[in-house]
Design a protein around this motif. Structure first.
Motif, PDB file in Angstrom:
ATOM      1  N   GLY A   1      -9.274 -16.801   4.186  1.00  0.00           N
ATOM      2  CA  GLY A   1      -8.220 -15.961   3.959  1.00  0.00           C
ATOM      3  C   GLY A   1      -7.632 -16.224   2.661  1.00  0.00           C
ATOM      4  O   GLY A   1      -8.019 -15.896   1.643  1.00  0.00           O
TER       5      GLY A   1
ATOM      6  N   GLY B   1      -6.927 -19.375   1.727  1.00  0.00           N
ATOM      7  CA  GLY B   1      -7.337 -21.002   1.392  1.00  0.00           C
ATOM      8  C   GLY B   1      -6.141 -21.666   1.210  1.00  0.00           C
ATOM      9  O   GLY B   1      -6.183 -22.634   0.403  1.00  0.00           O
ATOM     10  N   SER B   2      -5.097 -21.520   2.086  1.00  0.00           N
ATOM     11  CA  SER B   2      -4.210 -22.438   2.096  1.00  0.00           C
ATOM     12  C   SER B   2      -4.033 -23.485   3.288  1.00  0.00           C
ATOM     13  O   SER B   2      -3.165 -24.263   3.514  1.00  0.00           O
ATOM     14  CB  SER B   2      -2.867 -21.692   2.441  1.00  0.00           C
ATOM     15  OG  SER B   2      -2.568 -21.538   3.694  1.00  0.00           O
ATOM     16  N   GLY B   3      -5.345 -23.500   3.984  1.00  0.00           N
ATOM     17  CA  GLY B   3      -5.629 -24.619   5.053  1.00  0.00           C
ATOM     18  C   GLY B   3      -5.532 -25.899   4.762  1.00  0.00           C
ATOM     19  O   GLY B   3      -5.731 -26.096   3.482  1.00  0.00           O
TER      20      GLY B   3
ATOM     21  N   THR C   1      -6.438 -20.564  12.588  1.00  0.00           N
ATOM     22  CA  THR C   1      -5.800 -21.837  12.973  1.00  0.00           C
ATOM     23  C   THR C   1      -4.676 -21.898  13.979  1.00  0.00           C
ATOM     24  O   THR C   1      -4.393 -23.060  14.133  1.00  0.00           O
ATOM     25  CB  THR C   1      -5.218 -22.335  11.625  1.00  0.00           C
ATOM     26  OG1 THR C   1      -4.163 -21.577  11.205  1.00  0.00           O
ATOM     27  CG2 THR C   1      -6.159 -22.600  10.520  1.00  0.00           C
TER      28      THR C   1
ATOM     29  N   THR D   1     -15.446 -18.008   6.524  1.00  0.00           N
ATOM     30  CA  THR D   1     -14.632 -16.807   6.298  1.00  0.00           C
ATOM     31  C   THR D   1     -13.333 -17.473   5.592  1.00  0.00           C
ATOM     32  O   THR D   1     -12.746 -18.717   5.826  1.00  0.00           O
ATOM     33  CB  THR D   1     -14.058 -16.277   7.625  1.00  0.00           C
ATOM     34  OG1 THR D   1     -15.337 -15.653   8.337  1.00  0.00           O
ATOM     35  CG2 THR D   1     -12.984 -14.978   7.268  1.00  0.00           C
TER      36      THR D   1
ATOM     37  N   ASN E   1      -4.032 -17.331   9.747  1.00  0.00           N
ATOM     38  CA  ASN E   1      -2.782 -17.944  10.664  1.00  0.00           C
ATOM     39  C   ASN E   1      -3.379 -17.896  12.385  1.00  0.00           C
ATOM     40  O   ASN E   1      -3.103 -18.859  13.003  1.00  0.00           O
ATOM     41  CB  ASN E   1      -1.563 -17.321  10.715  1.00  0.00           C
ATOM     42  CG  ASN E   1      -0.709 -17.146   9.500  1.00  0.00           C
ATOM     43  OD1 ASN E   1       0.215 -16.696   9.115  1.00  0.00           O
ATOM     44  ND2 ASN E   1      -1.118 -18.087   8.813  1.00  0.00           N
TER      45      ASN E   1
ATOM     46  N   GLY F   1       4.977 -23.125   7.072  1.00  0.00           N
ATOM     47  CA  GLY F   1       5.758 -23.343   5.848  1.00  0.00           C
ATOM     48  C   GLY F   1       4.877 -22.548   4.485  1.00  0.00           C
ATOM     49  O   GLY F   1       5.693 -22.359   3.398  1.00  0.00           O
ATOM     50  N   SER F   2       3.606 -22.125   4.775  1.00  0.00           N
ATOM     51  CA  SER F   2       2.808 -21.472   3.684  1.00  0.00           C
ATOM     52  C   SER F   2       3.233 -19.896   3.886  1.00  0.00           C
ATOM     53  O   SER F   2       2.300 -19.150   3.328  1.00  0.00           O
ATOM     54  CB  SER F   2       1.422 -21.852   4.041  1.00  0.00           C
ATOM     55  OG  SER F   2       1.074 -21.355   5.429  1.00  0.00           O
TER      56      SER F   2
ATOM     57  N   SER G   1      -2.585 -16.009   4.884  1.00  0.00           N
ATOM     58  CA  SER G   1      -2.708 -14.263   5.563  1.00  0.00           C
ATOM     59  C   SER G   1      -2.719 -14.732   7.095  1.00  0.00           C
ATOM     60  O   SER G   1      -2.949 -15.868   7.918  1.00  0.00           O
ATOM     61  CB  SER G   1      -4.107 -14.354   5.158  1.00  0.00           C
ATOM     62  OG  SER G   1      -5.208 -14.911   6.073  1.00  0.00           O
TER      63      SER G   1
HETATM   64  C1  LIG Z   1       2.696 -26.042   1.621  1.00  0.00           C
HETATM   65  C2  LIG Z   1       1.928 -25.704   3.106  1.00  0.00           C
HETATM   66  C3  LIG Z   1       2.576 -25.420   4.222  1.00  0.00           C
HETATM   67  C4  LIG Z   1       2.096 -25.419   5.459  1.00  0.00           C
HETATM   68  N1  LIG Z   1       2.814 -25.243   6.421  1.00  0.00           N
HETATM   69  C5  LIG Z   1       2.053 -24.923   7.518  1.00  0.00           C
HETATM   70  C6  LIG Z   1       2.989 -25.005   8.738  1.00  0.00           C
HETATM   71  O1  LIG Z   1       4.184 -25.186   8.778  1.00  0.00           O
HETATM   72  N2  LIG Z   1       2.260 -24.626   9.809  1.00  0.00           N
HETATM   73  C7  LIG Z   1       0.715 -24.395   9.965  1.00  0.00           C
HETATM   74  O2  LIG Z   1       0.412 -24.272  11.106  1.00  0.00           O
HETATM   75  N3  LIG Z   1       0.172 -24.550   8.753  1.00  0.00           N
HETATM   76  C8  LIG Z   1       0.643 -24.863   7.567  1.00  0.00           C
HETATM   77  N4  LIG Z   1      -0.141 -24.983   6.434  1.00  0.00           N
HETATM   78  C9  LIG Z   1      -1.565 -24.927   6.573  1.00  0.00           C
HETATM   79  C10 LIG Z   1      -2.032 -23.298   6.259  1.00  0.00           C
HETATM   80  O3  LIG Z   1      -1.409 -22.658   5.527  1.00  0.00           O
HETATM   81  C11 LIG Z   1      -2.469 -22.454   7.681  1.00  0.00           C
HETATM   82  O4  LIG Z   1      -3.312 -23.186   8.319  1.00  0.00           O
HETATM   83  C12 LIG Z   1      -2.805 -21.022   7.547  1.00  0.00           C
HETATM   84  O5  LIG Z   1      -2.726 -20.570   8.859  1.00  0.00           O
HETATM   85  C13 LIG Z   1      -4.143 -20.734   6.738  1.00  0.00           C
HETATM   86  O6  LIG Z   1      -3.750 -19.315   6.626  1.00  0.00           O
HETATM   87  P1  LIG Z   1      -4.835 -19.040   5.315  1.00  0.00           P
HETATM   88  O7  LIG Z   1      -4.854 -17.483   5.140  1.00  0.00           O
HETATM   89  O8  LIG Z   1      -4.771 -19.709   4.085  1.00  0.00           O
HETATM   90  O9  LIG Z   1      -6.441 -19.431   5.668  1.00  0.00           O
HETATM   91  P2  LIG Z   1      -7.588 -20.213   5.240  1.00  0.00           P
HETATM   92  O10 LIG Z   1      -7.026 -21.463   4.691  1.00  0.00           O
HETATM   93  O11 LIG Z   1      -8.288 -19.396   4.136  1.00  0.00           O
HETATM   94  O12 LIG Z   1      -8.384 -20.326   6.307  1.00  0.00           O
HETATM   95  C14 LIG Z   1      -8.254 -21.211   7.515  1.00  0.00           C
HETATM   96  C15 LIG Z   1      -9.249 -21.130   8.765  1.00  0.00           C
HETATM   97  O13 LIG Z   1      -9.265 -19.753   8.984  1.00  0.00           O
HETATM   98  C16 LIG Z   1     -10.682 -18.865   9.114  1.00  0.00           C
HETATM   99  N5  LIG Z   1     -10.187 -17.699   8.681  1.00  0.00           N
HETATM  100  C17 LIG Z   1      -9.417 -17.215   7.761  1.00  0.00           C
HETATM  101  N6  LIG Z   1      -9.214 -15.871   7.922  1.00  0.00           N
HETATM  102  C18 LIG Z   1     -10.100 -15.462   9.295  1.00  0.00           C
HETATM  103  C19 LIG Z   1     -10.528 -14.421   9.735  1.00  0.00           C
HETATM  104  N7  LIG Z   1     -10.001 -13.153   9.476  1.00  0.00           N
HETATM  105  N8  LIG Z   1     -11.365 -14.523  10.753  1.00  0.00           N
HETATM  106  C20 LIG Z   1     -11.881 -15.543  11.231  1.00  0.00           C
HETATM  107  N9  LIG Z   1     -11.489 -16.773  10.736  1.00  0.00           N
HETATM  108  C21 LIG Z   1     -10.617 -16.701   9.603  1.00  0.00           C
HETATM  109  C22 LIG Z   1     -11.181 -20.024   7.981  1.00  0.00           C
HETATM  110  O14 LIG Z   1     -12.635 -19.676   8.016  1.00  0.00           O
HETATM  111  C23 LIG Z   1     -10.722 -21.487   8.168  1.00  0.00           C
HETATM  112  O15 LIG Z   1     -11.157 -21.881   9.193  1.00  0.00           O
HETATM  113  C24 LIG Z   1       0.463 -24.978   5.460  1.00  0.00           C
HETATM  114  C25 LIG Z   1      -0.123 -25.135   3.935  1.00  0.00           C
HETATM  115  C26 LIG Z   1       0.587 -25.249   2.740  1.00  0.00           C
HETATM  116  C27 LIG Z   1      -0.335 -25.776   1.857  1.00  0.00           C
END
Ligand SMILES: Cc1cc2nc3c(=O)[nH]c(=O)nc-3n(C[C@H](O)[C@H](O)[C@H](O)COP(=O)(O)OP(=O)(O)OC[C@H]3O[C@@H](n4cnc5c(N)ncnc54)[C@H](O)[C@@H]3O)c2cc1C
Length: 458
Positions: free
Chosen positions: A78, A80-82, A153, A76, A150, A140-141, A146
C-alpha cells in the motif's frame, strides 16, 4: 532481465507480465529499491524480481494469475508505512503496488464509503466530513497510510477505545485471490450472519490471503464537540491508575500515555515546553464532551495528577494532541529505534510498565514508552546507536524481554502493527502449535501454492 535465471522461468514471467500490464512493470534495481521495505528499518528485506504498479483490478488479476502459475511470491504494497516489515520485498518475488487503485465514493444516505485500496486514510475522512460524516480508524500514519494497508493490518489508532479498530468499520471487501479469482465478501447491511465472516478473516491477514481491491466501510456522524485534557503524574503507574478510574465514568475517544523519556524527546524536537513527567492526553467527544472532560479532570486530580489542563476549544485540543502524534518522530531523532507494539489487559499496564523499566535497566538501553493506554496497547521504543559496539544486540535483547513480559501478562505481541517479519518468531509462543497449524490450513485454502507474502505473519 534477471541476472540469474538458469531455467528461463523468471524471464518467461517478466515477458508475460510485460504483455499483461504493459508499462507498469519496474525491474531496474534503481527503480525497485524504493519498494523494498516499509518503515520497519530493522526487518530483513529481499530484492524483488519486479515491481508492478497496478492501475486497476485487471492488473491485480493478471499479476496473481501469472505469479500463481509461475509459483513466484507476491508482496502487496500500500503506502509502505507498516512497522513490522510485512510489505518488505521477498527475494526474486513480485511487489504489487496497489496505491494507484484510489477510486473513492461516499454514500451519505447509507453512511458508507466505497474505496479502492490505495485511498489514503485522511483523504477518506476528509471526503466523509464534507457530508457531516467521518471515518473513525485514525492510525498515527493517517496522512499517508492506505485503506488497503489499514485493512490488511487491522490498523488501530487513538480513537479505538471508543470507536474500535479498522475491522469494526469494514463492511464488504472485493478481493483477488492467488490464481486471479475475484470474490466479494460481506454485505453493506447493519447485520449479516450468513456463513463464515470472511471479511473479518481477511482484515488483519497482512496480505497473506489475497489482495483487497475494493472496500465498503462504515462512516459515522461527526461528533458535535470535542474536548481535551492534559494530565501529568509523578509516575506512569499513577497515570494508569487514573486511566482505570476514568474508564468507570466515561468512554473517552482517546486516552494516550507518554512517559517522561518520550515527553523529553517531544520537547527537544518541538520546544513545546511540556512538564517532563508521565503524561496522559484524554479526549472526549459528543454533545457532552465539555462536561465529560471536566469530570475526567476532577477525577484525575483525585488520583494524584500533578497538573491538570483542559479545554473544549477544538483547535487547542488538536494542538495538545500534537505532542502525542509526533512522539515516534521525536524518539527517532534520538537515535535508531526498535519500536514495539505490545498490548495487555488494561489493568495489567502497571506491571508491563514495570517490566519495561526493568528490561531497559538490565540491558542498559534507553526506552521511551507511549501508546493507547485505554486499550492497554503500548509502544515501548528502544533507542540505540547502531555504531556503538553491542548496542544493537542489547536493543534486541530488551525487545525480547518486553515481548516475554507482555505474554506473561496475558497480553499479545502485537496490538496493531501486525506480525510481518519483525514479530514472526514470536507467533508460536503466543498462539501455540495447534492454533498456528489451523491458521496455516486456512491460509493454504486461500493460497494453495503459498505465494502470498511467504514467510511473513503466522
Ligand atoms: C509514524 C507512524 C505512525 C503509525 N501509527 C499507527 C497507529 O497509530 N496504528 C496502527 O495500527 N498503525 C500505525 N502505523 C503503522 C502503519 O501505518 C499501519 O500498519 C498501516 O495500516 C499500514 O498501511 P500501508 O498502506 O502503509 O500498508 P503497507 O505498509 O504498504 O502494507 C502493510 C501490510 O498490508 C498488506 N497490504 C497492503 N495493501 C493491501 C491490499 N490492498 N490487500 C492486501 N494486503 C495489503 C501488505 O502486504 C502488508 O502486509 C504507523 C506508522 C508510522 C510510520
Amino acid at each position: 532481465m534477471p541476472t540469474s535465471d538458469p531455467d528461463g522461468s523468471a524471464t518467461d514471467l517478466l515477458e508475460a507480465l510485460a504483455a499483461a500490464v504493459a508499462g507498469r512493470v519496474l525491474t531496474d534495481p534503481a527503480s525497485t529499491e524504493a519498494y523494498r521495505r516499509d518503515q520497519c528499518l530493522v526487518a530483513d528485506a529481499g530484492r524483488p524480481l519486479a515491481v508492478v504498479r497496478a492501475a486497476g483490478v485487471d492488473d491485480v488479476v493478471a499479476v496473481l494469475r501469472l505469479a500463481d502459475e509461475h509459483r513466484v511470491p507476491v508482496v502487496t504494497r500500500g503506502a509502505g508505512s507498516g512497522l513490522a516489515g510485512a510489505a518488505n520485498a521477498v527475494d526474486d518475488g513480485l511487489v504489487l503496488d496497489v496505491s494507484g487503485l484510489d477510486a473513492l465514493s461516499v454514500d451519505p444516505v447509507a453512511r458508507t464509503a466505497t474505496v479502492g485500496p490505495g485511498v489514503v486514510n485522511l483523504d477518506l475522512d476528509t471526503a466523509a466530513r464534507a457530508h457531516g460524516l467521518f471515518y473513525a480508524p485514525d492510525p498515527g500514519s493517517r496522512a499517508y497510510s492506505s485503506i488497503g494497508g489499514n485493512l490488511a493490518t487491522n490498523a488501530g489508532g487513538m480513537c479505538c477505545a471508543k470507536y474500535g479498530v479498522t475491522a469494526d468499520h469494514a463492511l464488504a471487501l472485493t478481493v483477488v485471490l492467488p490464481g486471479g479469482e475475484v470474490v466479494r465478501t460481506g454485505r453493506t447491511t447493519r447485520k449479516d450472519v450468513v456463513g463464515l465472516d470472511l471479511t473479518r478473516l481477511l482484515v488483519g491477514s497482512e496480505g497473506t490471503l489475497g489482495v483487497v481491491v475494493e472496500a465498503t466501510v462504515r462512516l459515522l456522524p461527526v461528533p458535535a464537540r470535542t474536548a481535551t485534557a492534559v494530565l501529568t503524574f509523578r509516575d506512569a503507574a499513577a497515570a494508569v491508575d487514573a486511566v482505570l478510574a476514568i474508564g468507570t465514568v466515561t468512554t473517552p475517544s482517546a486516552v494516550e500515555l507518554m512517559d517522561a523519556t518520550t515527553v523529553r524527546a517531544v520537547n527537544a524536537m518541538t520546544r513545546m515546553g511540556l512538564d517532563e513527567t508521565p503524561t496522559l492526553l484524554v479526549q472526549c467527544d459528543g454533545s457532552d464532551a465539555a462536561a465529560e472532560i471536566a469530570a475526567v479532570a476532577a477525577l484525575a486530580q483525585r488520583h494524584g495528577a500533578l497538573e491538570v489542563l483542559h479545554s473544549d476549544d477544538e483547535e487547542e485540543g488538536r494542538a495538545l494532541m500534537e505532542a502525542r502524534r509526533v512522539a515516534l518522530t521525536a524518539l527517532e531523532r534520538q537515535g535508531t529505534v526498535l519500536l514495539d507494539d505490545v498490548c495487555v489487559p488494561v489493568h495489567r499496564l502497571p506491571e508491563l510498565l514495570g517490566a519495561i523499566e526493568t528490561a531497559a535497566r538490565a540491558h542498559g538501553v534507553l526506552v521511551g514508552t507511549f501508546g493507547h493506554a485505554a486499550d492497554g496497547n503500548l509502544h515501548p521504543t528502544i533507542v540505540f546507536d547502531p555504531a556503538s559496539p553491542g548496542a544493537a544486540e542489547a536493543a534486541r535483547a530488551c525487545f525480547d524481554a518486553i515481548v516475554d513480559a507482555a505474554l506473561a501478562l496475558d497480553g499479545t505481541v502485537s496490538g496493531e502493527h501486525g506480525v510481518g517479519v519483525l514479530k514472526a518468531p514470536y507467533v508460536a509462543r503466543q498462539v501455540g502449535a495447534a492454533e498456528q497449524a489451523l491458521m496455516r490450513r486456512v491460509r493454504a485454502a486461500f493460497d494453495p501454492h503459498g505465494i502470498m507474502n511467504p514467510g511473513r505473519g503466522y
